[in-house]
Enzyme design. Structure first.
Site, PDB file in Angstrom:
ATOM      1  N   CYS A 120       0.486  -1.284  -0.148  1.00  0.00           N
ATOM      2  CA  CYS A 120      -0.038  -0.066   0.026  1.00  0.00           C
ATOM      3  C   CYS A 120       1.111   1.394   0.031  1.00  0.00           C
ATOM      4  CB  CYS A 120      -1.188   0.210   1.160  1.00  0.00           C
ATOM      5  SG  CYS A 120      -2.018  -1.769   1.185  1.00  0.00           S
ATOM      6  N   HIS A 261      -3.378   6.859   2.430  1.00  0.00           N
ATOM      7  CA  HIS A 261      -3.809   5.479   2.065  1.00  0.00           C
ATOM      8  C   HIS A 261      -4.966   5.576   3.034  1.00  0.00           C
ATOM      9  CE1 HIS A 261      -4.179   1.679   1.357  1.00  0.00           C
ATOM     10  NE2 HIS A 261      -3.819   1.493   2.240  1.00  0.00           N
ATOM     11  N   ASN A 291      -9.772  -0.250   0.008  1.00  0.00           N
ATOM     12  CA  ASN A 291      -8.680  -0.267   0.453  1.00  0.00           C
ATOM     13  C   ASN A 291      -8.261  -0.576  -1.064  1.00  0.00           C
ATOM     14  OD1 ASN A 291      -5.777  -0.072   0.551  1.00  0.00           O
ATOM     15  ND2 ASN A 291      -6.326  -1.700   2.744  1.00  0.00           N
TER      16      ASN A 291
END
Ligand code: ACO
Length: 334
Positions: A120, A261, A291
């Site tokens: 990520c 994020h 996500n």
């Protein structure tokens, strides 16, 4: 080739993004497994996500769409780039890198091209790397892409992990600028591999950490210790922003946007509360996309750009954390 002895800065010349057409709602998931819209919204803030569902949708095609959008936004062509960096943990192949195939697709050859793996944190890692390469004087224009199709890497029979993720790509074109104050004025790229079993994608039985008590581990499907990752993310998110502001002697008021994020709304809310970040400075789209791993920060950046919220002269802070475990930040003067 630019003169490496001259100081320079870096400008975001354009941004782009791409998401698949298919929307997978919480209600859809509730029809596939023992979960509910209420549980998912309450625990994660996610309402729906996009997933690749047709043969013409993949990490590669999302990457191509995103970088094409960024080039259009910049008024540039693929052949104007001298490097492409693609961050992903779900690239179709390791050889060739997806970046090489993307470069061919957008007629960027002989631009250099390579993939990086930082989960990520990938987009922020790639952005920082590109900024440093341009400042070195050896590159003029670099296309950065963060993209993941996590729908390929989650097990839809396992409710804890699968509900969190979606597929997306975000891209930015970075170019050399004569003003050395433009671009990343502070950055971190860090990792602690000792905690890797908190979040990993096993390919074969021997990848499973020794002593694991987990049952029903499927190869090629993401494993996550949700509580461990949650604790890590909450503390890193706060500390990384604190460190970045301290190092640059900036206050929250001096920053126009925190581009973070999108892992879980509770993780974002916790950092906002602890650091006193105002709602209107912390962009959130997790409700629409979930996500999206390496896609998330670039997707936010592009939406902010399209909304006219990346204003020249202002300062933004980008922050991400994820598998590895990895984390990264960038304080960026637009
Ligand atoms: N639907 C319904 N119930 C569920 C679901 C689901 N999808 N998933 C788990 N549950 C149940 C559990 O089985 C458990 O039931 P039990 O009490 O009967 O045992 C209960 O809900 C609570 O489970 P917890 O795991 O304690 O739930 P928690 O509040 O910790 O939330 C979550 C789980 C959302 C995964 C959280 O730990 C989290 O967000 N962690 C961070 C994960 C993350 O962000 N990962 C992304 C990758 S890395 C990154 O981006 C940083």
């Amino acid at each position: 080739m630019p003169d490496p002895s001259l100081p320079c800065g870096v400008r975001i010349a354009g941004t782009g993004s791409a998401v698949p057409k298919k929307v997978l709602t919480n209600e859809d998931l509730a029809g596939m497994m023992d979960t509910s819209d209420e549980w998912i919204r309450q625990r994660t803030g996610i309402g729906e996500r996009r997933i690749c569902s047709t043969d013409d949708e993949s990490v590669f095609t999302l990457q191509c769409r995103a970088i094409r959008g960024a080039l259009d936004d910049a008024g540039m062509k693929g052949s104007d780039l001298d490097l492409i960096i693609a961050a992903s943990v779900t690239s179709e192949m390791t050889c060739p890198s997806n970046a090489c195939r993307v470069a061919t697709e957008i007629d960027a050859a002989p631009a250099g091209a390579f993939d990086i793996v930082a989960a990520c944190s990938g987009f922020v890692y790639a952005l920082n790397l590109a900024d440093s390469l341009i400042r070195s004087g050896r590159h003029r224009a670099i296309g950065v892409i963060g993209c993941d199709a996590m729908s390929k890497a989650v097990d839809y029979e396992e409710r804890t992990v699968s509900v969190l993720f979606g597929d997306a790509a975000g891209s930015a074109i970075l170019v050399r600028d004569d003003d050395p104050l433009k671009g990343s004025i502070f950055q971190t790229m860090e990792a602690d591999g000792s905690s890797w079993p908190s979040l990993y994608l096993p390919r074969k039985e021997s990848d499973v950490p020794p002593g694991s008590t987990e049952t029903s581990i499927r190869m090629g499907k993401l494993r996550m210790d949700g509580r461990d990752v949650y604790r890590f993310a909450v503390s890193k998110f706060k500390n990384v922003i604190k460190e970045a502001l301290k190092a640059t002697d900036l206050k929250v008021d001096d920053v126009s946007e925190f581009v973070c994020h999108q892992s879980n709304i509770r993780i974002i809310e916790s950092a906002k509360e602890k650091l006193g970040l105002p709602d209107d400075k912390v962009y959130v789209n997790i409700d629409r996309y979930g996500n999206t791993s390496a896609g998330s920060v670039g997707l936010c950046l592009d939406e902010l750009n399209k909304a006219g919220r990346l204003v020249e002269g202002e300062t933004i802070v980008l922050v991400a954390f994820g598998g590895g475990l990895t984390w990264a930040s960038s304080v960026w003067n637009l």
